[in-house]
Design a protein around this motif. Sequence first.
Motif, PDB file in Angstrom:
ATOM      1  N   GLN A 242     -29.000  36.247   3.109  1.00  0.00           N
ATOM      2  CA  GLN A 242     -28.506  37.240   2.166  1.00  0.00           C
ATOM      3  C   GLN A 242     -27.481  36.575   1.255  1.00  0.00           C
ATOM      4  OE1 GLN A 242     -26.379  40.467   3.970  1.00  0.00           O
ATOM      5  NE2 GLN A 242     -26.352  41.674   2.108  1.00  0.00           N
ATOM      6  N   ARG A 243     -27.680  36.737  -0.027  1.00  0.00           N
ATOM      7  CA  ARG A 243     -26.752  36.204  -1.021  1.00  0.00           C
ATOM      8  C   ARG A 243     -26.531  37.290  -2.054  1.00  0.00           C
ATOM      9  NH1 ARG A 243     -30.349  30.862  -1.090  1.00  0.00           N
ATOM     10  NH2 ARG A 243     -29.720  30.110   0.934  1.00  0.00           N
TER      11      ARG A 243
ATOM     12  N   GLN B 131     -33.978  41.047  -3.427  1.00  0.00           N
ATOM     13  CA  GLN B 131     -34.990  40.107  -3.888  1.00  0.00           C
ATOM     14  C   GLN B 131     -34.948  38.853  -3.043  1.00  0.00           C
ATOM     15  OE1 GLN B 131     -33.902  39.183  -7.871  1.00  0.00           O
ATOM     16  NE2 GLN B 131     -32.107  38.038  -7.330  1.00  0.00           N
ATOM     17  N   GLN B 132     -35.737  37.878  -3.438  1.00  0.00           N
ATOM     18  CA  GLN B 132     -35.648  36.575  -2.819  1.00  0.00           C
ATOM     19  C   GLN B 132     -34.249  36.044  -3.099  1.00  0.00           C
ATOM     20  OE1 GLN B 132     -37.909  36.200  -0.627  1.00  0.00           O
ATOM     21  NE2 GLN B 132     -38.928  34.367  -1.338  1.00  0.00           N
ATOM     22  N   PRO B 133     -33.617  35.421  -2.125  1.00  0.00           N
ATOM     23  CA  PRO B 133     -32.251  34.935  -2.366  1.00  0.00           C
ATOM     24  C   PRO B 133     -32.215  33.862  -3.463  1.00  0.00           C
ATOM     25  CG  PRO B 133     -32.842  34.772  -0.041  1.00  0.00           C
ATOM     26  CD  PRO B 133     -34.072  35.186  -0.769  1.00  0.00           C
ATOM     27  N   ASN B 134     -31.285  34.033  -4.397  1.00  0.00           N
ATOM     28  CA  ASN B 134     -31.042  33.017  -5.413  1.00  0.00           C
ATOM     29  C   ASN B 134     -30.324  31.840  -4.768  1.00  0.00           C
ATOM     30  OD1 ASN B 134     -32.123  34.656  -7.378  1.00  0.00           O
ATOM     31  ND2 ASN B 134     -30.143  35.435  -8.058  1.00  0.00           N
ATOM     32  N   SER B 135     -30.256  30.735  -5.459  1.00  0.00           N
ATOM     33  CA  SER B 135     -29.529  29.589  -4.917  1.00  0.00           C
ATOM     34  C   SER B 135     -28.045  29.930  -4.839  1.00  0.00           C
ATOM     35  CB  SER B 135     -29.752  28.346  -5.771  1.00  0.00           C
ATOM     36  OG  SER B 135     -29.101  28.488  -7.006  1.00  0.00           O
ATOM     37  N   ILE B 136     -27.366  29.280  -3.939  1.00  0.00           N
ATOM     38  CA  ILE B 136     -25.940  29.553  -3.739  1.00  0.00           C
ATOM     39  C   ILE B 136     -25.158  29.249  -5.011  1.00  0.00           C
ATOM     40  CG2 ILE B 136     -23.894  28.859  -2.438  1.00  0.00           C
ATOM     41  CD1 ILE B 136     -25.744  28.468  -0.014  1.00  0.00           C
ATOM     42  N   SER B 137     -25.518  28.178  -5.692  1.00  0.00           N
ATOM     43  CA  SER B 137     -24.785  27.823  -6.920  1.00  0.00           C
ATOM     44  C   SER B 137     -24.994  28.879  -8.013  1.00  0.00           C
ATOM     45  CB  SER B 137     -25.194  26.444  -7.414  1.00  0.00           C
ATOM     46  OG  SER B 137     -26.560  26.420  -7.749  1.00  0.00           O
TER      47      SER B 137
END
Length: 181
Positions: free
Chosen positions: A136-137, A155-161
């Motif tokens: 989860q982000r 949604q699909q998790p975005n990149s952490i950055s």
Amino acid sequence: MQDDTRYDQIVGSRRFSNYFWSFFLFFGGLSFLLAGASSYLKINLLPFANPVELAFIPQGVVMIFYGTLSLSLSFYIIVTLIWDIGSGYNEYNKIGNIVKIVRKGFPGKNREILLTYSLANVRAIGIKISEGLNPQRSIYLCLKDERKIPLTPVQQPNSISDIEDEASSLAKFLNLKLENL
């Protein structure tokens, strides 16, 4: 004036994954349903298989059950695609001193979901990042009364950055601190 207002569009259910799963579940469910019906009627309804040889009890009944379940799920996903459930926008207005969160829900009296908060009641912008089987982000609007309002769509998790960049940009725009939840 443009520098005092920010709009973030939110994608609802109209994502590639939902189109893929509705297509996959529809044709899979239809095939199972026809295979089960073929075993009952003893007429081959599928051109690429020979389900007439299946015993109706228990295989045909199970195939009809799974076919019906799969078709029902695909129709549910198709309806959410048509209604575009979850889509909307976040508006951050420094002139009006408000944050508006607008989403589409299911049809009915409360189809349009509108949440409005005063910027004076906002304490910070929060980021929650959890890894594992279900990562989860998310970005949250943290209010002074300890409520946390999600700002990112499911949604699909975005990149952490990407999440960190988006959250820091929003915190800088609203002149709020950024916290890790």
